[in-house]
Design a protein around this motif. Structure first.
Motif, mmCIF file in Angstrom:
data_model
loop_
_atom_site.group_PDB
_atom_site.id
_atom_site.type_symbol
_atom_site.label_atom_id
_atom_site.label_comp_id
_atom_site.label_asym_id
_atom_site.label_seq_id
_atom_site.Cartn_x
_atom_site.Cartn_y
_atom_site.Cartn_z
ATOM 1 N N THR A 134 3.672 11.214 1.280
ATOM 2 C CA THR A 134 3.685 9.764 1.269
ATOM 3 C C THR A 134 3.960 9.322 -0.159
ATOM 4 O O THR A 134 4.168 10.151 -1.051
ATOM 5 C CB THR A 134 2.341 9.194 1.781
ATOM 6 O OG1 THR A 134 2.474 7.789 1.977
ATOM 7 C CG2 THR A 134 1.214 9.486 0.820
ATOM 8 N N THR A 135 3.978 8.015 -0.379
ATOM 9 C CA THR A 135 4.014 7.489 -1.740
ATOM 10 C C THR A 135 2.851 6.541 -1.915
ATOM 11 O O THR A 135 2.529 5.758 -1.014
ATOM 12 C CB THR A 135 5.330 6.756 -2.058
ATOM 13 O OG1 THR A 135 5.426 5.562 -1.291
ATOM 14 C CG2 THR A 135 6.532 7.643 -1.777
ATOM 15 N N VAL A 136 2.204 6.637 -3.079
ATOM 16 C CA VAL A 136 1.062 5.780 -3.384
ATOM 17 C C VAL A 136 1.495 4.755 -4.424
ATOM 18 O O VAL A 136 2.409 5.003 -5.213
ATOM 19 C CB VAL A 136 -0.126 6.610 -3.900
ATOM 20 C CG1 VAL A 136 -0.631 7.540 -2.803
ATOM 21 C CG2 VAL A 136 0.249 7.409 -5.151
ATOM 22 N N PRO A 137 0.860 3.561 -4.442
ATOM 23 C CA PRO A 137 1.327 2.480 -5.322
ATOM 24 C C PRO A 137 1.291 2.825 -6.808
ATOM 25 O O PRO A 137 2.126 2.354 -7.574
ATOM 26 C CB PRO A 137 0.378 1.328 -5.004
ATOM 27 C CG PRO A 137 -0.134 1.614 -3.628
ATOM 28 C CD PRO A 137 -0.209 3.102 -3.536
ATOM 29 N N GLU A 138 0.318 3.656 -7.234
ATOM 30 C CA GLU A 138 0.164 3.961 -8.650
ATOM 31 C C GLU A 138 -0.027 5.460 -8.864
ATOM 32 O O GLU A 138 -0.794 6.105 -8.130
ATOM 33 C CB GLU A 138 -1.037 3.215 -9.236
ATOM 34 C CG GLU A 138 -0.885 1.709 -9.302
ATOM 35 C CD GLU A 138 0.184 1.297 -10.311
ATOM 36 O OE1 GLU A 138 0.315 1.968 -11.354
ATOM 37 O OE2 GLU A 138 0.877 0.287 -10.049
ATOM 38 N N THR A 194 -1.809 8.274 -10.648
ATOM 39 C CA THR A 194 -3.110 8.381 -11.316
ATOM 40 C C THR A 194 -3.307 9.714 -12.020
ATOM 41 O O THR A 194 -4.302 9.896 -12.725
ATOM 42 C CB THR A 194 -4.241 8.203 -10.292
ATOM 43 O OG1 THR A 194 -4.206 9.296 -9.349
ATOM 44 C CG2 THR A 194 -4.112 6.879 -9.542
ATOM 45 N N GLY A 234 0.811 -1.211 0.000
ATOM 46 C CA GLY A 234 0.000 0.000 0.000
ATOM 47 C C GLY A 234 0.841 1.255 0.000
ATOM 48 O O GLY A 234 1.967 1.276 -0.514
ATOM 49 N N ASP A 235 0.296 2.311 0.593
ATOM 50 C CA ASP A 235 1.047 3.553 0.713
ATOM 51 C C ASP A 235 2.288 3.319 1.566
ATOM 52 O O ASP A 235 2.247 2.587 2.562
ATOM 53 C CB ASP A 235 0.196 4.648 1.354
ATOM 54 C CG ASP A 235 -0.934 5.120 0.451
ATOM 55 O OD1 ASP A 235 -1.070 4.559 -0.670
ATOM 56 O OD2 ASP A 235 -1.676 6.034 0.850
ATOM 57 N N ALA A 284 3.274 11.857 -3.168
ATOM 58 C CA ALA A 284 1.980 12.539 -3.104
ATOM 59 C C ALA A 284 1.859 13.334 -1.815
ATOM 60 O O ALA A 284 2.442 12.989 -0.778
ATOM 61 C CB ALA A 284 0.840 11.527 -3.207
ATOM 62 N N GLN A 342 -0.567 14.494 -6.708
ATOM 63 C CA GLN A 342 0.604 13.744 -7.161
ATOM 64 C C GLN A 342 1.423 14.539 -8.184
ATOM 65 O O GLN A 342 2.399 14.013 -8.733
ATOM 66 C CB GLN A 342 0.153 12.430 -7.796
ATOM 67 C CG GLN A 342 -0.605 11.516 -6.850
ATOM 68 C CD GLN A 342 -1.196 10.322 -7.579
ATOM 69 O OE1 GLN A 342 -0.823 9.997 -8.702
ATOM 70 N NE2 GLN A 342 -2.153 9.647 -6.943
ATOM 71 N N THR A 379 -0.608 14.779 1.259
ATOM 72 C CA THR A 379 -1.782 14.292 1.984
ATOM 73 C C THR A 379 -2.579 15.456 2.554
ATOM 74 O O THR A 379 -2.095 16.593 2.615
ATOM 75 C CB THR A 379 -1.381 13.357 3.136
ATOM 76 O OG1 THR A 379 -0.853 14.143 4.226
ATOM 77 C CG2 THR A 379 -0.334 12.340 2.684
ATOM 78 N N ARG A 401 5.184 3.948 -8.457
ATOM 79 C CA ARG A 401 4.938 4.419 -7.086
ATOM 80 C C ARG A 401 5.262 5.906 -7.009
ATOM 81 O O ARG A 401 6.401 6.323 -7.223
ATOM 82 C CB ARG A 401 5.762 3.632 -6.079
ATOM 83 C CG ARG A 401 5.606 4.125 -4.656
ATOM 84 C CD ARG A 401 6.226 3.197 -3.653
ATOM 85 N NE ARG A 401 5.474 1.951 -3.535
ATOM 86 C CZ ARG A 401 4.359 1.821 -2.815
ATOM 87 N NH1 ARG A 401 3.864 2.857 -2.159
ATOM 88 N NH2 ARG A 401 3.752 0.654 -2.756
#
Length: 484
Positions: free
Chosen positions: A415-419, A421, A361-362, A407, A426, A409, A404
């Motif tokens: 944080t880092t997100v998996p994808e 978008t 996940g994140d 991003a 982002q 919050t 990844r």
């Protein structure tokens, strides 16, 4: 504008050309200093028109300026805009009998009901025989005195300085022109930290890819000069320190303008006589403006690539908060090595060797010692469909070899997100500061209205990245990009 008879490592620099020029229709010659009006930026060029941008990156035609002529400048004084330009001169029509004119408008928006220029007023002229050509004016409202000055002239004679009335735009009664430079044209005056700077365009123009235009500078403690360069040469005797020349497949930069975005965030505008990637057309150029040892110099627009993102605070690297995976190494004591022992280079740790140890996940971000590891290498790529700002498009920042993405919050953290978008949180604004470092800003903060112009990636501690208000005087706000 020059006399027309004197006719401009793969992984680290991916797709650099896509970030080298303003987009849309940035075609202009002899642009004025950028002027902001009701959230849009305007610049005017030779002829009657100019360019408009809503985001600072994508430009289109549509600015309106009557009178034609050449090489205007524009300056906001109080709640009005003063426009100054040259009528004829510059060898246009075969002569140097030019005129400098001024006029006012309440707005630069041609669709506004307040849009109406006043009648033009002549403030200077040349007869075609004297040692001056009245063309290419530039404006300075002295922040220390409130006095208004205009410089003008070309290679045909001297660059001259006159004083104008900041309330009327007329020439101050009894003011006599002062000769302050030679061997340049398209001058502009700026003030910074007790110094007056005279920026002049040197070289030849109006010959496309064969044009040799470049921008030089001298400085003085007095607006009336003398303007001296970095090795003691007077600009009245041909001196001038280089500010910007050809590079990145554009040549012939001329017609300097300075815009202050924020403390420590400045840009310079100009035109390039020829953009090789756009058929050799004359285009608007915008570059970061740096200050080195008290001298202005063009910075480099940020280019796509894969980098270590290094904190100026301590020199540590932005990274994923994941477990450190040790690398295997065949080690031998140096004192036991035989003279002919073969050397075996140690390969870098690969993404495939560690990615399965990472959470799915994140993953929060942190800051740590740079060790050439996959969790510390960031690929930064332009996202042109997301728009931009003065000098660059927005970028996505992802771990190399993955999607990844870094991003923002809603708690003003990172944080880092998996994808990736394409979500606004982002997208990142990357601007070079006047000291050569960079600030990194998310386009938006989730849950907050509007484009973010306040919060930056911030080193709250040696190992703790966050989002906080930009402070040019704190190294916590500053980052560097290293190509290892």
């Amino acid at each position: 504008m020059k006399n027309l008879r004197n006719i401009l490592s793969a992984s680290a620099m991916l797709l650099a050309l896509s970030t080298q020029a303003q987009v849309g229709q940035p075609y202009i010659h002899d642009p004025s200093t950028l002027a902001e009006c009701d959230g849009k930026y305007y610049t005017f060029g030779t002829g009657s028109g100019g360019l408009i941008t809503e985001d600072g990156w994508s430009w289109k035609s549509g600015a309106v300026r009557p009178g034609g002529g050449a090489a205007p400048d524009v300056l906001k004084i109080g709640d009005r805009y003063l426009v100054i330009y040259g009528a004829t001169g510059g060898g246009l029509g075969g002569g140097h009998n030019g005129r400098i004119l001024t006029m006012w408008n309440e707005t630069l928006d041609p669709n506004s009901p307040k849009f109406k220029y006043t009648d033009a007023i002549e403030v200077a002229a040349s007869d075609g025989l004297e040692d001056n050509d009245a063309i290419d004016p530039g404006l300075l409202l002295d922040p220390t005195t409130g006095r208004l000055w205009a410089s003008y002239g070309t290679y045909f004679g001297n660059i001259r300085l006159i004083e104008l009335d900041p309330k009327t735009g007329k020439r101050v009664e009894g003011n006599e022109p002062l000769d302050i430079a030679i061997d340049c044209e398209a001058t502009d005056l700026i003030y910074r930290d007790g110094w007056y700077y005279l920026l002049g365009t040197h070289g030849t123009c109006c010959d496309g890819v064969n044009s040799t235009y470049n921008i030089v500078v001298g400085r003085s403690r007095k607006v009336t000069g003398p303007y001296i360069d970095n090795v003691g040469r007077d600009m009245f005797h041909g001196g001038g320190k280089m500010v910007i020349a050809a590079g990145d497949r554009v040549c012939g930069p001329g017609h300097f303008g300075r815009t202050v975005i924020d403390e420590g965030v400045e840009i310079m505008s100009c035109h390039y006589e020829a953009d090789f990637e756009q058929g050799g057309r004359s285009v608007l150029g915008i570059r970061p403006l740096l200050w080195k040892n008290g001298w202005p110099v063009a910075g480099d627009r940020f280019k796509e690539g894969t980098y270590e993102i290094e904190s100026e605070r301590r020199g540590y690297a932005l990274e994923l908060a994941v477990d450190f995976v040790r690398m295997k190494q065949e080690r031998q004591a140096w004192f036991r090595l035989e003279p002919n022992t073969p050397i075996k280079p140690v390969p870098n740790q690969t993404l495939e060797e560690v990615i399965d140890t990472w959470p799915k996940g994140d993953i929060p971000a942190r800051i740590g010692d740079y060790m050439f590891r996959p969790h510390q290498r960031w690929t930064i790529t332009a996202v042109p469909e997301a728009g931009g700002y003065l000098s660059n498009p927005y970028f996505k920042i992802v771990i190399e070899g993955t999607n990844r993405a870094l991003a923002a919050t809603d708690k003003t953290e990172v944080t880092t997100v998996p994808e990736f978008t394409g979500a606004d949180e982002q997208l990142w604004r990357i601007e070079q500061l006047t000291d050569g470092t960079f600030r990194i800003m998310p386009k938006v903060i989730p849950g907050r209205k509007g484009i973010n112009t306040k919060f930056v990636l911030y080193s709250a501690g040696d190992s703790t990245p966050t989002l906080a208000e930009y402070d040019f005087n704190s190294d916590n706000s500053k980052w560097n990009f290293r190509n290892h």
